[in-house]
Write a protein that holds these residues in place. Structure first.
Motif, PDB file in Angstrom:
ATOM      1  N   ARG A  12       4.062   1.415  25.340  1.00  0.00           N
ATOM      2  CA  ARG A  12       2.867   1.597  26.170  1.00  0.00           C
ATOM      3  C   ARG A  12       3.292   2.110  27.538  1.00  0.00           C
ATOM      4  O   ARG A  12       4.193   1.530  28.161  1.00  0.00           O
ATOM      5  CB  ARG A  12       2.176   0.240  26.386  1.00  0.00           C
ATOM      6  N   ASP A  14       2.221   1.795  30.444  1.00  0.00           N
ATOM      7  CA  ASP A  14       2.211   0.842  31.551  1.00  0.00           C
ATOM      8  C   ASP A  14       3.336  -0.192  31.458  1.00  0.00           C
ATOM      9  O   ASP A  14       3.537  -0.970  32.387  1.00  0.00           O
ATOM     10  CB  ASP A  14       0.845   0.150  31.643  1.00  0.00           C
ATOM     11  N   PRO A 111      -8.335  -4.249  29.807  1.00  0.00           N
ATOM     12  CA  PRO A 111      -8.412  -2.933  30.442  1.00  0.00           C
ATOM     13  C   PRO A 111      -9.711  -2.766  31.236  1.00  0.00           C
ATOM     14  O   PRO A 111     -10.780  -3.170  30.768  1.00  0.00           O
ATOM     15  CB  PRO A 111      -8.353  -1.969  29.248  1.00  0.00           C
ATOM     16  N   THR A 130      -0.654  -8.141  33.516  1.00  0.00           N
ATOM     17  CA  THR A 130      -0.434  -6.743  33.128  1.00  0.00           C
ATOM     18  C   THR A 130      -0.141  -6.617  31.635  1.00  0.00           C
ATOM     19  O   THR A 130      -0.454  -5.599  31.017  1.00  0.00           O
ATOM     20  CB  THR A 130       0.697  -6.123  33.960  1.00  0.00           C
ATOM     21  N   THR A 132      -1.701  -7.983  29.363  1.00  0.00           N
ATOM     22  CA  THR A 132      -2.987  -7.871  28.665  1.00  0.00           C
ATOM     23  C   THR A 132      -3.767  -6.624  29.086  1.00  0.00           C
ATOM     24  O   THR A 132      -4.949  -6.506  28.776  1.00  0.00           O
ATOM     25  CB  THR A 132      -3.858  -9.116  28.952  1.00  0.00           C
ATOM     26  N   GLY A 133      -3.095  -5.726  29.805  1.00  0.00           N
ATOM     27  CA  GLY A 133      -3.779  -4.493  30.215  1.00  0.00           C
ATOM     28  C   GLY A 133      -4.717  -4.697  31.391  1.00  0.00           C
ATOM     29  O   GLY A 133      -5.476  -3.793  31.762  1.00  0.00           O
ATOM     30  N   THR A 134      -4.667  -5.880  31.990  1.00  0.00           N
ATOM     31  CA  THR A 134      -5.487  -6.167  33.166  1.00  0.00           C
ATOM     32  C   THR A 134      -4.758  -5.626  34.398  1.00  0.00           C
ATOM     33  O   THR A 134      -3.534  -5.686  34.466  1.00  0.00           O
ATOM     34  CB  THR A 134      -5.674  -7.698  33.312  1.00  0.00           C
ATOM     35  N   THR A 135      -5.501  -5.122  35.368  1.00  0.00           N
ATOM     36  CA  THR A 135      -4.870  -4.613  36.590  1.00  0.00           C
ATOM     37  C   THR A 135      -4.598  -5.768  37.544  1.00  0.00           C
ATOM     38  O   THR A 135      -5.482  -6.595  37.795  1.00  0.00           O
ATOM     39  CB  THR A 135      -5.798  -3.591  37.274  1.00  0.00           C
TER      40      THR A 135
END
Ligand code: PLP
Length: 375
Positions: A12, A14, A111, A130, A132-135
């Motif tokens: 990924r 990120d 996200p 991060t 979990t794709g959270t900012t």
């Protein structure tokens, strides 16, 4: 082609270039780097745990109780001992409170969503966020003219209003700085973020100085508030991997959407339950550890250093000319502490009296006593 390059390309985007959580696990005489409880599990509880695991072993052909009903009830009873009644439906548990935090982010982050924390705080909060794709939004601690690591109401509220996060992390007592937050900060942050889930990480609650209230007392009537706890620190069960939270039953119900089925193994449930049945014995060392924590503060002060007041089982201390060099010098003397990445500071866990002595002797040898500061 170097397999690393191939994997890096598949990863990924990120996650590329990230480094994993990596507190060194070194074999040293004095390990004071991960805030474990230095005392082994008492023999009576060792027996109880062994019996409990033996009793469930034949049934391991079946999946565990997915709802961990007995354990959940015992955790609720343990929390209720603090004077705030907590029902089993308000409790959720996982393999360490890190997994509980992961469930929270999976359910309430993701996200397009953001989580705010106040740095320096627990290093796993941004990592889990991060993952979990959270900012992640890096908020700041520090008050002009007051403690460098304090978080005051005005600053916390302003940051929450500016960033409008979906999840807010508060850590109290705060790792790595050690101090607990006033409940006024928790309430103000909660009220300033009307749509956010507010997570108070109370991994060190049992070590707080007298008169430090828990955010558990705020749960009633606040369905967006979550308090996380762990058996890894005061309970001396880091290897058992059991963390938990208390929140509105609607929150715990939402976590069922993201957990893997049967995430708490039969033996994990048996071990944690046996330990909880001996809660008083498991917590017997807390008083002794708090004494060593206070001894660390006075000992470091006597050496001319500047320890931060602590409600936890560790002490952050500065100011060191070169924290990395001091870390290495202590390690050369058999004492492993933690470099948490704050310039000029190191963190040391409060362990046994012997460990405190070894640590203070090593610091005295590694750091020249400041003129005028020694008694
Ligand atoms: C140690 C610690 C935890 C505990 O993690 P577990 O997964 O329960 O072992 C959680 N939060 C903070 C702030 C910690 O320091």
């Amino acid at each position: 082609m170097d397999p690393r390059t191939t994997v890096e390309a598949m990863l990924r985007p990120d996650l590329r270039g990230r480094t994993a959580y990596g507190a060194p696990q070194l074999d040293v005489p004095v390990a004071l780097n991960t805030n474990e409880n230095s005392y082994p599990v008492p023999p009576v509880v060792v027996e109880a745990i062994a019996d409990a695991v033996r009793a469930v072993a034949a049934g391991l052909n079946r999946y565990p109780d997915r709802e961990f009903t007995a354990l959940r009830t015992a955790l609720a009873a343990y929390l209720s001992r603090s004077g705030t009644p907590v029902g089993p439906g308000a409790v959720w548990a996982g393999n360490g409170s890190n997994e509980v935090l992961l469930h929270l982010l999976q359910a309430f982050g993701g996200p397009g969503r953001t989580a705010l924390g106040f740095t320096p705080a627990y290093s796993m909060h941004p990592i889990i966020t991060t993952t979990t794709g959270t900012t992640w939004v890096d908020g700041l601690r520090g008050v002009e003219g007051a403690g460098a690591f304090d978080l005051d109401v005005a600053s916390a509220v302003a940051q929450v209003r500016a960033h409008r996060p979906d999840v807010v992390f508060l850590c109290s007592p705060n790792n790595p700085t050690g101090t607990a937050l006033g409940l006024d900060v928790v309430v103000a942050v909660h009220d300033a973020a009307p749509d956010a889930l507010v997570v108070v990480d109370e991994a060190y609650a049992e070590f707080a100085r007298p008169g430090t209230p828990s955010a558990l007392t705020l749960l009633a009537g606040r369905p967006r508030l979550v308090v996380t706890r762990t058996m890894s620190k005061a309970f001396a069960l880091a290897g058992g991997r059991l963390g938990y939270l208390a929140a509105d039953p609607a929150v715990t119900d939402a976590l069922r959407l993201v957990r893997m089925p049967y995430h708490l193994s039969t033996q994990t449930q048996a071990v944690a339950l046996a330990a909880l049945e001996h809660a008083d014995l498991m917590l017997e060392t807390v008083g002794a550890i708090k004494e060593q924590r206070d001894r660390l503060v006075s000992g470091l002060t006597a050496l001319g250093l500047d320890p931060v007041p602590s409600d936890a089982n560790f002490v952050l201390f500065g100011t060191l000319e070169d924290a990395r060099a001091t870390w290495q010098e202590l390690l050369d003397r058999g004492v492993l502490v933690r470099d948490v990445g704050i310039p000029h500071y190191l963190r040391v866990t409060a362990g046994t009296p012997e460990e405190t002595t070894r640590f203070l002797e090593a610091v005295a040898a590694a750091v020249p006593t400041r003129t005028g500061a020694a008694p």
